[in-house]
Scaffold this motif. Structure first.
Motif, short mmCIF file in Angstrom:
data_model
loop_
_atom_site.label_atom_id
_atom_site.label_comp_id
_atom_site.label_asym_id
_atom_site.label_seq_id
_atom_site.Cartn_x
_atom_site.Cartn_y
_atom_site.Cartn_z
N LEU A 129 11.38 -5.38 7.14
CA LEU A 129 10.44 -4.27 7.41
C LEU A 129 11.04 -2.94 6.94
CD1 LEU A 129 9.23 -5.32 10.99
CD2 LEU A 129 7.89 -5.41 8.88
N THR B 299 0.84 -1.21 0.00
CA THR B 299 0.00 0.00 0.00
C THR B 299 0.87 1.26 0.00
OG1 THR B 299 -1.59 -1.28 1.28
CG2 THR B 299 -1.94 1.10 1.20
N PHE B 300 0.61 2.14 -0.96
CA PHE B 300 1.32 3.41 -1.19
C PHE B 300 2.66 3.23 -1.91
CE2 PHE B 300 -0.88 4.73 3.00
CZ PHE B 300 -2.05 4.99 2.31
N GLY B 301 2.98 1.99 -2.34
CA GLY B 301 4.22 1.76 -3.07
C GLY B 301 3.98 1.71 -4.57
N ARG B 302 5.05 1.55 -5.33
CA ARG B 302 4.92 1.36 -6.78
C ARG B 302 5.72 0.16 -7.27
NH1 ARG B 302 9.48 3.35 -9.43
NH2 ARG B 302 10.61 4.94 -8.28
N MET C 184 7.04 -5.89 -3.88
CA MET C 184 7.95 -6.26 -2.78
C MET C 184 7.56 -7.59 -2.15
SD MET C 184 10.31 -3.92 -2.43
CE MET C 184 10.94 -4.16 -0.76
N GLN D 133 2.66 9.67 -3.31
CA GLN D 133 2.76 9.16 -1.93
C GLN D 133 4.17 9.39 -1.40
OE1 GLN D 133 0.27 8.08 -0.16
NE2 GLN D 133 -1.27 7.82 -1.77
N ALA E 289 11.07 1.15 0.23
CA ALA E 289 10.74 0.81 -1.17
C ALA E 289 10.18 2.04 -1.90
CB ALA E 289 9.74 -0.34 -1.21
N PRO E 290 10.31 2.06 -3.25
CA PRO E 290 9.82 3.21 -4.02
C PRO E 290 8.32 3.44 -3.80
CG PRO E 290 11.15 1.75 -5.39
CD PRO E 290 10.94 1.04 -4.10
N LYS E 291 7.96 4.71 -3.65
CA LYS E 291 6.57 5.09 -3.38
C LYS E 291 5.80 5.33 -4.67
CE LYS E 291 8.29 5.43 0.81
NZ LYS E 291 9.63 4.90 0.49
N ALA E 292 4.48 5.12 -4.60
CA ALA E 292 3.61 5.47 -5.73
C ALA E 292 3.67 6.98 -5.94
CB ALA E 292 2.17 5.04 -5.44
N GLN E 293 3.49 7.39 -7.21
CA GLN E 293 3.49 8.82 -7.50
C GLN E 293 2.46 9.51 -6.60
OE1 GLN E 293 2.60 9.78 -11.63
NE2 GLN E 293 4.71 10.43 -11.94
N ARG F 271 5.20 7.80 1.70
CA ARG F 271 5.55 6.87 2.78
C ARG F 271 4.86 5.52 2.62
NH1 ARG F 271 5.62 8.79 9.10
NH2 ARG F 271 6.40 6.82 9.91
N ILE F 272 5.60 4.44 2.85
CA ILE F 272 5.01 3.10 2.97
C ILE F 272 5.12 2.71 4.44
CG2 ILE F 272 5.30 0.66 2.38
CD1 ILE F 272 6.46 1.64 -0.34
N TYR F 273 4.00 2.34 5.01
CA TYR F 273 3.99 1.95 6.42
C TYR F 273 4.14 0.43 6.55
CZ TYR F 273 2.08 6.59 7.34
OH TYR F 273 1.90 7.94 7.42
N THR F 274 4.78 -0.01 7.62
CA THR F 274 4.66 -1.41 8.01
C THR F 274 3.66 -1.46 9.17
OG1 THR F 274 6.60 -1.23 9.44
CG2 THR F 274 6.94 -2.07 7.20
N HIS F 275 3.04 -2.61 9.34
CA HIS F 275 1.94 -2.72 10.31
C HIS F 275 2.43 -2.57 11.74
CE1 HIS F 275 0.74 -4.57 6.54
NE2 HIS F 275 -0.49 -4.18 6.83
N TYR G 180 -2.19 -6.58 2.28
CA TYR G 180 -0.74 -6.40 2.50
C TYR G 180 -0.34 -7.03 3.84
CZ TYR G 180 3.20 -3.18 3.94
OH TYR G 180 4.35 -2.63 4.42
N LYS H 168 4.42 3.34 -12.32
CA LYS H 168 4.43 4.56 -11.50
C LYS H 168 3.55 4.44 -10.25
CE LYS H 168 5.63 7.81 -15.13
NZ LYS H 168 5.13 8.82 -16.08
N GLY H 169 2.86 3.29 -10.16
CA GLY H 169 2.00 3.09 -8.99
C GLY H 169 0.56 3.51 -9.24
N GLU I 250 13.26 -2.58 4.53
CA GLU I 250 13.25 -2.60 3.06
C GLU I 250 11.88 -2.18 2.52
OE1 GLU I 250 16.44 -5.99 1.61
OE2 GLU I 250 14.55 -6.69 2.45
N LEU I 251 10.83 -2.62 3.20
CA LEU I 251 9.48 -2.23 2.78
C LEU I 251 9.28 -0.72 2.94
CD1 LEU I 251 7.57 -5.25 4.29
CD2 LEU I 251 7.43 -4.55 1.89
#
Lengths: 372, 372
Positions: free
Chosen positions: B300, A150-153, A156, B312, B306-310, B314-318, A244, A206-207, B302-303
């Protein structure tokens, strides 16, 4: 796209010969074939015969070592960690689940993790092994990264399926699902059928959401970004972070507890490295197994009998479709996509198998000639 | 709808007094309060103070017996079944998880199921209890039926959350989610805020999608059909059968393995009957716990990297949001909806608690007077 129906026994015999030609013993070939044919009998075409060519390629590329033997590298009365030494996933998995079942029968419950393995087919096969012996079964596997968090492109996590099987009447509960909205296998089927993807299935590099089946599959291979969405889709509002999260649970019980490669590191640099997790629980550690089975079967029947949505005629419980599919497909034959038939023929020619001895003259099959 | 911020220590003290007035010992009141306040500190408003009035009502209706003592009715070295005898869910749950942790420390892993309990708050609280002691924790609960199974029109399963916690740095992995798209608590918050429901959240009494928050909540209570959709939404194409499947897994590990009431039979005819399931796994049964923790923490990170969607950042881990929320809300105060403040005041007056001694003159709060 046209399908051809073949008797499952013919496909079984062909598949067993094919795997012996790929370097497996007769016994191992039978084990692998049973997982594939069970998938086709369950109606899960994406994980049956259509995967044969990918296993062939995996062996050719050196990802899968046909002669590898699984090795227990750590164990306790309730657990084991297995190094599959780059062997075929199905062989490592059947071995690991048998160990989990054996330990659970003695200790009440047991979990076995596997590292350095390869694609193992349908997760449900192994969970059901436990249920067939009266136990609760769990099975999961990571896989080549295809899920974008979620929120990545960038992908993983794998499709990271988890399967649960529980004894019940008239058929066991069998829930087997990828933690993505859909599997890569389903995308491959869409690609073979030249169909666009539905909404909320996949992201481009690009996500952003996309419907372009071919480009998503390509970007998964090239690892240039893009991939499949987690169950729950694109946003937190629709619960994408939950799919996720389940993918993470799969990763924990496969790659983390085996100290193996996480999905984003598998299938790179000529190494497979897929990891699996298995669990078996004896319901007897919670009371009378017969009473528990009856209690659960009653609940399943209540679900099937519950009021239907307007326009619907049936509520399914998990595993019901598969149980009914087995009977139907055994009677009607296994539907095989002509592109898969083409791949099987290519593989047979390459391996020196007499394809027509099994399936007759394939050139007469409608749509087949257009594939050359 | 306006929110008021109160210091979490003030809310804690109020809550502890409230539960002693409702018939619990001081010690039990502290246990229950900690679960509620932790939810508010995690930023999960739906399961914090706003639930207080529902527990009060549960006791008044006779569903919750404040004096009940949990009883182990069956056990092995890896398992236990507990009868909560209609006690408060939080008390039964903390007791059960402690038993699971104790057994897991001896046997490597253990599962404990609970029947005849009540609503236990956030599932994640109990999973985290295990992680705080270096173990992997799992917790789940069934609940009053609110989830409509795929192709159905009547709620047959609860929100059926499952939570998983795993030790990691800099904060533990903590995935806690209902297997519905959203929880009933979230619908209650939408109702208090007089907001319509988004697409794909709920069904009306005929099994059609609806946006009408109030009518869905009413139909859940009256059990006349309608309810919340499973994670994955309305159709098999979007994976609704998967959310339904996870809800079944929750049911198996709570009501089935405890021989308790399934969701569709809880909270009917004056009986609560909620069931829970807990599991603890010692990572040491898979090797070196420190190495496993490091391996997982690396993944965690690495997640998160990781590259973000255009668009966004931030990618959160739970569990990351929860960990950061605790610090922020401890500093800024807990936001409490004025309708919840009103309910707290009503409860205080009813129980003979001096509300103003904790919170000052509530009539001065903006928006509050319109509620009388």
């Amino acid at each position: 796209m046209a399908h051809i129906r073949y008797d499952y026994r013919t496909l079984t015999a062909f598949c067993e010969e094919a795997f012996t030609k790929l370097g497996f013993t007769k016994e191992d070939s039978k084990v692998i074939t049973d997982v594939l044919i069970t998938s086709d009998l369950f109606g899960i075409e994406s994980h049956g015969m259509q995967r044969l060519t990918r296993y062939d390629m995996g062996i050719q590329k050196g990802l899968i070592h046909p002669g590898a033997k699984s090795e227990i590298v750590f164990q306790t009365p309730v657990s084991a960690v297995i190094d599959a030494h780059d062997g075929m996933g199905q062989l490592a998995a059947v071995n690991a689940m048998n160990i989990a079942i054996e330990k659970a029968k003695k200790s009440g419950m047991a979990m076995v993790t596997v590292r350095n393995s390869n694609h193992y087919g349908i997760a449900g096969y192994y969970a059901k092994m436990a249920a067939d012996q009266g136990l609760i079964g769990f099975s999961c596997t990571n896989s080549e990264a295809i899920m974008v968090p979620t929120f990545g492109r960038k992908a993983m996590l794998g499709s990271n399926p988890m399967a649960f099987a529980v004894p019940a009447d008239p058929y066991p509960f069998l829930f087997d699902a990828s933690t993505t909205v859909v599997t890569r296998g389903k995308l491959e089927m869409y690609n073979k059928a030249e169909k666009e993807l539905p909404d909320h299935w996949a992201l481009d590099c690009k996500g952003h959401p996309t419907h372009d089946t071919g480009s998503v599959l390509k970007s998964i291979v090239s690892k240039e970004g893009g991939g499949i969405l987690p169950l729950g889709g694109y946003s937190e509002k629709s619960g994408g972070h939950k799919g996720y999260g389940y993918a993470m649970v799969c990763e924990i019980f496969s790659s983390i507890l085996s100290m193996g490669l996480t999905s984003c590191h598998t299938n790179t640099d000529g190494v497979g490295g897929t990891c699996h997790g298995f669990m078996a629980i004896d319901p007897a550690v919670f009371g009378n197994p017969g009473e528990i089975r009856k209690h659960f079967s009653t609940f399943l029947q209540e679900l099937r009998d519950a009021p239907k949505a307007q326009g619907q005629t049936r509520i399914y419980t998990h595993g019901e479709k598969e149980a009914q599919s087995v009977e139907r497909i055994k009677a009607e034959g296994v539907p095989v996509d002509v592109k898969t038939v083409y791949e099987m023929k290519q593989m047979a020619d390459h391996a020196g198998i007499d394809f027509s001895a099994y399936f007759g003259e394939v050139s007469e099959v409608e749509g087949y000639h257009t594939l050359y």
